[in-house]
Structure formats: C-alpha cells, structure tokens
Write a protein that holds these residues in place. Sequence first.
Motif, PDB file in Angstrom:
ATOM      1  N   PHE A 217      25.622  12.570   6.299  1.00 19.52           N
ATOM      2  CA  PHE A 217      26.970  13.091   6.104  1.00 19.52           C
ATOM      3  C   PHE A 217      27.730  13.110   7.431  1.00 19.52           C
ATOM      4  N   LYS A 218      28.852  12.346   7.482  1.00 19.71           N
ATOM      5  CA  LYS A 218      29.663  12.278   8.689  1.00 19.71           C
ATOM      6  C   LYS A 218      31.140  12.261   8.327  1.00 19.71           C
ATOM      7  N   THR A 219      31.972  12.437   9.350  1.00 26.07           N
ATOM      8  CA  THR A 219      33.414  12.333   9.142  1.00 26.07           C
ATOM      9  C   THR A 219      33.777  10.866   8.993  1.00 26.07           C
ATOM     10  N   ARG A 220      35.023  10.597   8.620  1.00 24.80           N
ATOM     11  CA  ARG A 220      35.457   9.206   8.466  1.00 24.80           C
ATOM     12  C   ARG A 220      35.373   8.426   9.759  1.00 24.80           C
ATOM     13  N   SER A 221      35.473   9.157  10.865  1.00 19.67           N
ATOM     14  CA  SER A 221      35.397   8.494  12.163  1.00 19.67           C
ATOM     15  C   SER A 221      33.958   8.310  12.634  1.00 19.67           C
ATOM     16  N   GLY A 222      33.007   8.782  11.825  1.00 20.87           N
ATOM     17  CA  GLY A 222      31.599   8.604  12.156  1.00 20.87           C
ATOM     18  C   GLY A 222      30.977   9.749  12.928  1.00 20.87           C
ATOM     19  N   GLU A 223      31.754  10.831  13.141  1.00 21.63           N
ATOM     20  CA  GLU A 223      31.225  11.973  13.888  1.00 21.63           C
ATOM     21  C   GLU A 223      30.491  12.939  12.952  1.00 21.63           C
ATOM     22  N   THR A 224      29.606  13.726  13.552  1.00 25.37           N
ATOM     23  CA  THR A 224      28.876  14.729  12.783  1.00 25.37           C
ATOM     24  C   THR A 224      29.849  15.803  12.282  1.00 25.37           C
ATOM     25  N   VAL A 225      29.728  16.158  11.021  1.00 24.55           N
ATOM     26  CA  VAL A 225      30.612  17.161  10.447  1.00 24.55           C
ATOM     27  C   VAL A 225      30.204  18.545  10.950  1.00 24.55           C
ATOM     28  N   LYS A 226      31.169  19.311  11.436  1.00 23.20           N
ATOM     29  CA  LYS A 226      30.890  20.654  11.933  1.00 23.20           C
ATOM     30  C   LYS A 226      30.846  21.640  10.769  1.00 23.20           C
ATOM     31  N   LEU A 227      29.942  22.609  10.876  1.00 20.98           N
ATOM     32  CA  LEU A 227      29.788  23.611   9.821  1.00 20.98           C
ATOM     33  C   LEU A 227      31.088  24.365   9.582  1.00 20.98           C
ATOM     34  N   VAL A 228      31.789  24.693  10.656  1.00 20.91           N
ATOM     35  CA  VAL A 228      33.030  25.446  10.507  1.00 20.91           C
ATOM     36  C   VAL A 228      34.055  24.669   9.683  1.00 20.91           C
ATOM     37  N   ASP A 229      34.051  23.360   9.826  1.00 24.75           N
ATOM     38  CA  ASP A 229      34.979  22.528   9.048  1.00 24.75           C
ATOM     39  C   ASP A 229      34.582  22.493   7.575  1.00 24.75           C
ATOM     40  N   LEU A 230      33.278  22.462   7.311  1.00 29.02           N
ATOM     41  CA  LEU A 230      32.792  22.503   5.930  1.00 29.02           C
ATOM     42  C   LEU A 230      33.206  23.814   5.260  1.00 29.02           C
TER      43      LEU A 230
END
Length: 215
Positions: free
Chosen positions: A15-28
């Motif tokens: 699971f990553k952002t569209r830019s390929g970065e790791t998704v942060k818990l706070v954003d979830l």
Amino acid sequence: RLPLPQVLGDDKKKFKTRSGETVKLVDLLDEAVIRSKAQLQERMNTEGSTVQITQDSLQDAANKIGYGCVKYADLRQHRISDYQFSYDKMLDLKGNTAVYLMYAYARIKSIVAKSGKSSEELKNVLPSVEHPKEYNVVLHVLKFPEVVERVVDQLLPHFICEYLYEMAEKFNEFYKECKVIGSPQETQRLLICEVVAVTMKKAMSLLGLTPLDKI
C-alpha cells in the motif's frame, strides 16, 4: 519481536500513495474520518433517517467511527497475514466491520433506552432464559473471559473481533425472534440486552474502539 503483515492496496501490492511513497498512518486516519463524516451526513439527510446524532455531535461521532474503522480493519486480520486495505470495505454497514458493530451496539442501547429502565434497575433483575435464541446469546456472553485469555496467550487480537461479530449476529437473531419491549419477558430480555451491550463495550475498548450510545 512479533512478525507483522504487509498492508496491500487495490492492486494487491504494498500500500503506497500515487507517488509511490509510504502512506502515513495519520493520513489514513484523517481520510477515514472524512469518509465517516460524509457517510453519517448522507444518512442524516436521507428522508426517514433514523440517525440519532446531531450536527453538534457529528464530528465527534465521525472521529470515533473513523479511527475505530482503521483500528478494527487492522486488528481483525490474523497478525501474520497480509491483507488488502479498502476504505469501502471497512466502512461497510454490513459485515465484520467496526461500523457494523458500532451500529449494533447503538441499537441495543436504544432498545434499553426506549424501555425507560436504567442500568441500575436492570442489575436487580433475576435472570431467566427460556427461548433458544436467548440461550445462544447468553452462552456467547459467557465465553468472553475465555476469548480474552486466548488472546493474551497467543497474542492474536483478531479473536476478539471474531467474538464481537458473532455477538452482534447472535443478538440480531435473538431480537428478530424474541420480542423485548411489551412482551411478558420484557424485563428479563432487557437484562440480556444490557449484558450484551456491557460486554460489547468492554470488548471494543480492548481493541481501542469507543462505541457510541447513539448513531
């Protein structure tokens, strides 16, 4: 050190952002709250809606549901099994989700509230179980200590999630076949409702969820 699963996206890859970065818990969490609030608002605006929360309590309810959904979606999986993350699935009002459990809990609380009897009054009621669906619910309640012990021994919190979902399902079956308010067994059945609500609240608190008395 305990092994942990990978969280996968719709493409079944990490699971990553569209830019390929790791998704942060706070954003979830923030996104889950936004979606929970939109879902609640939509239900409030629906004609004939039974939603009991007000605009003043909307944000607080969205926070509790949103945060709870993310926690539950993670904890309901086996600790070492990878799983696919989906906002749509975890906010589903049907199935094994935090939203479903929270609505089930709120429904039980509303049944007791409509009766006009308080929790203190029900504590003095002599338990009586006759109908098979009453037995099913009560027996499931009695399994709670065993489930908690199993979780502690094996460090697998998903057992509590399974227990909660089964509790909600068994209660729905009981309520469908056993009239509560207005029945000759009203007081005894209200006691069952109260005991189920207390047990569900305790189980959810162990998962870090805060149930709502009204939704």
